[in-house]
Design a protein around this motif. Sequence first.
Motif, mmCIF file in Angstrom:
data_model
loop_
_atom_site.group_PDB
_atom_site.id
_atom_site.type_symbol
_atom_site.label_atom_id
_atom_site.label_comp_id
_atom_site.label_asym_id
_atom_site.label_seq_id
_atom_site.Cartn_x
_atom_site.Cartn_y
_atom_site.Cartn_z
ATOM 1 N N HIS A 89 0.822 -1.205 0.000
ATOM 2 C CA HIS A 89 0.000 0.000 0.000
ATOM 3 C C HIS A 89 0.862 1.264 0.000
ATOM 4 N N ILE A 92 2.812 1.851 -3.353
ATOM 5 C CA ILE A 92 1.948 2.269 -4.474
ATOM 6 C C ILE A 92 1.469 3.700 -4.247
ATOM 7 N N TYR A 93 1.104 4.041 -3.021
ATOM 8 C CA TYR A 93 0.672 5.428 -2.759
ATOM 9 C C TYR A 93 1.797 6.416 -3.073
ATOM 10 N N ILE A 99 -3.732 7.513 -7.017
ATOM 11 C CA ILE A 99 -4.392 6.371 -6.381
ATOM 12 C C ILE A 99 -4.639 6.680 -4.908
ATOM 13 N N SER A 101 -6.903 4.445 -3.035
ATOM 14 C CA SER A 101 -7.382 3.243 -2.362
ATOM 15 C C SER A 101 -6.851 2.013 -3.091
ATOM 16 N N ILE A 102 -6.520 0.981 -2.307
ATOM 17 C CA ILE A 102 -5.896 -0.239 -2.849
ATOM 18 C C ILE A 102 -6.518 -1.464 -2.174
ATOM 19 N N ASP A 167 -4.006 0.217 -13.202
ATOM 20 C CA ASP A 167 -4.718 0.196 -11.928
ATOM 21 C C ASP A 167 -4.894 -1.214 -11.392
ATOM 22 N N CYS A 179 -6.563 -0.997 -7.793
ATOM 23 C CA CYS A 179 -6.422 0.351 -7.244
ATOM 24 C C CYS A 179 -7.458 1.284 -7.853
ATOM 25 N N ALA A 186 -11.959 1.358 -6.069
ATOM 26 C CA ALA A 186 -11.025 0.242 -5.838
ATOM 27 C C ALA A 186 -11.788 -1.036 -5.502
#
Length: 248
Positions: A89, A92-93, A99, A101-102, A167, A179, A186
């Motif tokens: 998380h 990726i953020y 993005i 939310s994952i 995504d 994502c 998400a």
Amino acid sequence: MRKTQYTGGPVENEVIANLAAASRILAERGVVDGFGHVSMRHPGNPDYYLMARAIAPALVTPDDILEYDMESVPCNPGSSKSFLERFIHSEIYKARPDINSIVHSHSPSVVPFGLVDVKMEAMFHNAAFLAAGVPVFDIRDKFGMTDMLVCDCEKGVALAESLGDKDIALMRAHGSVACGPTLQTAVFRAVYTEVNARIQHWSVGLGGGAPLASLEEEEGRLADVPNQTAGMRAWDLWRLQVRDQLGW
Ligand SMILES: [Zn+2]
């Protein structure tokens, strides 16, 4: 609207309840089981994110939601056990400001596409975002033999690199990440990635391996835009079901 104070600033309780509900929704839709997790970026501060403590997704309540910084260090020292794969998380953020939310899951219909040389394609409009391409992250490429878990920053960075500007990324012999710009998107994408995988298995079987008339990239791009608003209809239903069961 009551708010809870976090290091990144106050967050409305309804937002926290939605994040807890997302775990329950994903469990009910067969995306997560005893494992898997969903997070969202802190709505008021992009340098923090929110995610449940290490607990089965179907058991998450608003009280289980913890806050992390972008190194995936819990903001509340001594707080409950954290998910080992929380670095998925944070990295990726950090790599993708768009993005917010994952979802990480091991949903069973999706896993085969990380094992065989058959690309996942967008089988129907609800899964339109898949038409942009579905990369596969193979942890062996950079790390050789591992326990398969994305359990530190370095492995999280490698996964985020595989994701690139998409995504969705599959994780070989493990699962996937889906994502979106919002929690609701998400969740919608994670649910319909699992459904799409099932439809592709059926279609390949039905067609005897013949080419699939899946969405083209441009069709996917066009269909993904309305999905992000129409998808709220699905969220409203799923959210209401959780509220009816639990009262939050
Ligand atoms: Zn995992």
